[in-house]
Design a protein around this motif. Structure first.
Motif, PDB file in Angstrom:
ATOM      1  N   MET A 132       0.566  -1.199  -0.043  1.00 33.07           N
ATOM      2  CA  MET A 132      -0.126  -0.063  -0.103  1.00 33.07           C
ATOM      3  C   MET A 132       0.773   1.249  -0.011  1.00 33.07           C
ATOM      4  SD  MET A 132      -2.818  -1.152  -0.270  1.00 33.07           S
ATOM      5  CE  MET A 132      -3.841   0.215  -0.463  1.00 33.07           C
ATOM      6  N   ALA A 133       2.002   1.052  -0.477  1.00 33.20           N
ATOM      7  CA  ALA A 133       2.954   2.421  -0.442  1.00 33.20           C
ATOM      8  C   ALA A 133       4.055   2.363  -1.495  1.00 33.20           C
ATOM      9  CB  ALA A 133       3.330   2.742   0.763  1.00 33.20           C
ATOM     10  N   ALA A 134       4.359   3.483  -2.332  1.00 40.23           N
ATOM     11  CA  ALA A 134       5.355   3.343  -3.175  1.00 40.23           C
ATOM     12  C   ALA A 134       6.482   4.487  -2.791  1.00 40.23           C
ATOM     13  CB  ALA A 134       4.888   3.766  -4.485  1.00 40.23           C
ATOM     14  N   VAL A 135       7.628   4.262  -3.473  1.00 36.71           N
ATOM     15  CA  VAL A 135       8.778   5.205  -2.861  1.00 36.71           C
ATOM     16  C   VAL A 135       9.697   5.471  -4.210  1.00 36.71           C
ATOM     17  CG1 VAL A 135      10.725   5.502  -1.585  1.00 36.71           C
ATOM     18  CG2 VAL A 135       9.078   4.678  -0.478  1.00 36.71           C
ATOM     19  N   LEU A 136       9.921   6.453  -4.509  1.00 38.67           N
ATOM     20  CA  LEU A 136      10.842   7.089  -5.405  1.00 38.67           C
ATOM     21  C   LEU A 136      12.191   7.762  -4.797  1.00 38.67           C
ATOM     22  CD1 LEU A 136      10.327   8.253  -8.909  1.00 38.67           C
ATOM     23  CD2 LEU A 136      11.932   9.434  -7.553  1.00 38.67           C
ATOM     24  N   VAL A 137      13.305   7.157  -4.880  1.00 37.85           N
ATOM     25  CA  VAL A 137      14.287   8.160  -4.665  1.00 37.85           C
ATOM     26  C   VAL A 137      15.579   8.689  -5.645  1.00 37.85           C
ATOM     27  CG1 VAL A 137      16.480   8.077  -3.142  1.00 37.85           C
ATOM     28  CG2 VAL A 137      14.427   6.857  -2.517  1.00 37.85           C
ATOM     29  N   ASP A 138      15.583   9.649  -5.988  1.00 35.76           N
ATOM     30  CA  ASP A 138      16.586  10.387  -6.941  1.00 35.76           C
ATOM     31  C   ASP A 138      17.906  10.807  -6.310  1.00 35.76           C
ATOM     32  OD1 ASP A 138      17.706  11.361  -9.014  1.00 35.76           O
ATOM     33  OD2 ASP A 138      16.074  12.892  -9.464  1.00 35.76           O
ATOM     34  N   GLY A 139      18.894   9.868  -6.416  1.00 39.71           N
ATOM     35  CA  GLY A 139      20.079  10.044  -5.774  1.00 39.71           C
ATOM     36  C   GLY A 139      20.811  11.133  -6.638  1.00 39.71           C
ATOM     37  N   ALA A 140      21.824  11.839  -5.791  1.00 37.61           N
ATOM     38  CA  ALA A 140      22.643  12.873  -6.317  1.00 37.61           C
ATOM     39  C   ALA A 140      23.965  12.775  -5.893  1.00 37.61           C
ATOM     40  CB  ALA A 140      21.941  14.060  -6.154  1.00 37.61           C
ATOM     41  N   GLY A 141      24.722  13.135  -6.487  1.00 37.22           N
ATOM     42  CA  GLY A 141      26.204  13.188  -5.973  1.00 37.22           C
ATOM     43  C   GLY A 141      27.139  13.836  -6.932  1.00 37.22           C
ATOM     44  N   LEU A 143      29.806  17.582  -0.451  1.00 34.62           N
ATOM     45  CA  LEU A 143      29.644  16.564  -1.766  1.00 34.62           C
ATOM     46  C   LEU A 143      29.240  15.049  -1.588  1.00 34.62           C
ATOM     47  CD1 LEU A 143      32.844  18.094  -3.588  1.00 34.62           C
ATOM     48  CD2 LEU A 143      30.306  18.903  -3.560  1.00 34.62           C
ATOM     49  N   SER A 144      29.134  14.603  -0.345  1.00 39.95           N
ATOM     50  CA  SER A 144      28.839  13.361  -0.121  1.00 39.95           C
ATOM     51  C   SER A 144      27.237  13.229  -0.660  1.00 39.95           C
ATOM     52  CB  SER A 144      28.694  13.064   1.490  1.00 39.95           C
ATOM     53  OG  SER A 144      27.847  13.694   2.238  1.00 39.95           O
ATOM     54  N   PRO A 145      26.873  11.787  -0.743  1.00 39.93           N
ATOM     55  CA  PRO A 145      25.649  11.476  -1.436  1.00 39.93           C
ATOM     56  C   PRO A 145      24.319  12.160  -0.937  1.00 39.93           C
ATOM     57  CG  PRO A 145      26.864   9.749  -1.462  1.00 39.93           C
ATOM     58  CD  PRO A 145      27.584  10.574  -0.549  1.00 39.93           C
ATOM     59  N   SER A 146      23.404  12.471  -1.668  1.00 40.28           N
ATOM     60  CA  SER A 146      21.944  13.175  -0.961  1.00 40.28           C
ATOM     61  C   SER A 146      21.015  12.554  -2.157  1.00 40.28           C
ATOM     62  CB  SER A 146      22.119  14.480  -0.966  1.00 40.28           C
ATOM     63  OG  SER A 146      22.382  15.174  -2.249  1.00 40.28           O
ATOM     64  N   ALA A 147      19.728  12.737  -1.942  1.00 40.49           N
ATOM     65  CA  ALA A 147      18.699  12.441  -2.773  1.00 40.49           C
ATOM     66  C   ALA A 147      17.420  13.227  -2.522  1.00 40.49           C
ATOM     67  CB  ALA A 147      18.357  11.154  -2.531  1.00 40.49           C
ATOM     68  N   ALA A 148      16.638  13.464  -3.531  1.00 36.25           N
ATOM     69  CA  ALA A 148      15.228  13.798  -3.452  1.00 36.25           C
ATOM     70  C   ALA A 148      14.289  12.549  -3.201  1.00 36.25           C
ATOM     71  CB  ALA A 148      14.951  14.397  -4.609  1.00 36.25           C
TER      72      ALA A 148
END
Length: 264
Positions: free
Chosen positions: A25-34, A94-99
Motif C-alpha cells: 500500500m505504498a510506493a517510494v521513489l528516490v533520486d540520488g545525487a552526488g 559533496l557526499s551523497p544526497s537524494a530527492a
C-alpha cells in the motif's frame, strides 16, 4: 494498489542513480545525487545511498502504517547515515544526497510526501491533477545559471560558483534534500486526500518530470492520460526524444504509476 515502475539510466553504460520500490500500500521513489570523484568522502556512492534510503523507507512504511511520513523519512535518513557514519564523511557537502517522493494509501486516505526535486501527481476524478513538487532548488539554481554559463565547464570559477550554489543545500532559506541530517525531513511537502477522489497517482524523478517542467512539451493532464493509456515507458521515451532533439544532457528518468488505489 497496482504499481507499474520504469526507470532508465541517462545513457547506456551509465549506472542509474534512481531507486523505485513498492510495498502493498505504498510506493517510494528516490533520486540520488552526488558529485563524480567524491569517492574519498563516501566509499559507497550515490547508488548505494539511494537504494539504502529507499529500502529503509519501504521497510518502515510496511511495519508502521500509521506513522507520519515525515517521521518515517527522518528515521530512514537516520538509519542510512548510521550505516556509513564510521566509514564516510557523511556531513561533507559533496557526499551523497537524494530527492524523495512517497505515496501511501491507508484508511481511505492517500498520503504523499515530496522532498527535493521529485514530483507527485494525483489524478483526481473531478478536476485537474494535483501536482506536488518542491521548487526551492530550481528557484535558487536559476539565479546561478548565468554565472555558471559564463565561467565555462571544468574551470576554477565554475567550481567556485557551484560550491556557492551548494552552500544553500539543507540550510534555512535554501533547498532541502535527504542526506545525513534527519531534520531535513521536517522540510518535506506533505498532504493527504480521500482515495475515493483519485483515479491514479504517479511519482516522477526530475529526469522524467522535465518533459513538463523544463521542456514544456506537455501538461500534467496529458501526462496523466498518457500514463493511463500507454504506461510510464512511453513517457520516458518521449523524454529521451526531447533530450536528443534539443541536445540536452540526459538524466536518469523514473516513473512509478499507481492505480487501483482503493484495491478495486
Amino acid at each position: 494498489m497496482r504499481v507499474a515502475m520504469v526507470s532508465a539510466a541517462a545513457r547506456a553504460g551509465r549506472v542509474n542513480e534512481d531507486f523505485a520500490g513498492a510495498v502493498p500500500m505504498a510506493a517510494v521513489l528516490v533520486d540520488g545525487a552526488g558529485i563524480p570523484g567524491a569517492g574519498a568522502l563516501c566509499r559507497h556512492g550515490v547508488v548505494w545511498y539511494a537504494a539504502r534510503l529507499g529500502g529503509s523507507l519501504l521497510s518502515l512504511l510496511a511495519v508502521r502504517p500509521d506513522t507520519g511520513l515525515r517521521t518515517l523519512l527522518a528515521q530512514a535518513i537516520g538509519q542510512v547515515t548510521d550505516d556509513h557514519r564510521d566509514t564516510c564523511d557523511v556531513a561533507a557537502r559533496l557526499s551523497p544526497s537524494a530527492a524523495v517522493a512517497v505515496l501511501r494509501v491507508s484508511g481511505g486516505r492517500a498520503d504523499y510526501l515530496v522532498l527535493g526535486d521529485a514530483t507527485v501527481v494525483l489524478d483526481r476524478a473531478a478536476g485537474t491533477p494535483l501536482v506536488v513538487n518542491d521548487s526551492r532548488e530550481v528557484v535558487i539554481s536559476r539565479s546561478y545559471l548565468p554565472a555558471l554559463a559564463a565561467a565555462g565547464a571544468d574551470t576554477d570559477e565554475y567550481r567556485r560558483v557551484l560550491a556557492d550554489l551548494r552552500s544553500h543545500r539543507n540550510e534555512p532559506g535554501g533547498f532541502w534534500v535527504a542526506k545525513d541530517d534527519p531534520r531535513a525531513a521536517d522540510e518535506a511537502l506533505t498532504g493527504s486526500c480521500p482515495v475515493a477522489e483519485l483515479t491514479s497517482a504517479a511519482l516522477l524523478s526530475n529526469g522524467a518530470a522535465r518533459i513538463v517542467d523544463e521542456f514544456a512539451l506537455a501538461g500534467w493532464p496529458e501526462i496523466v492520460a498518457g500514463l493511463a493509456s500507454n504506461g510510464p515507458a512511453a513517457i520516458i521515451h518521449r523524454v529521451r526524444q526531447a533530450e536528443a532533439s534539443r541536445a540536452a544532457t540526459a538524466d536518469d528518468a523514473t516513473i512509478v504509476h499507481c492505480t487501483e488505489l482503493g484495491g478495486r
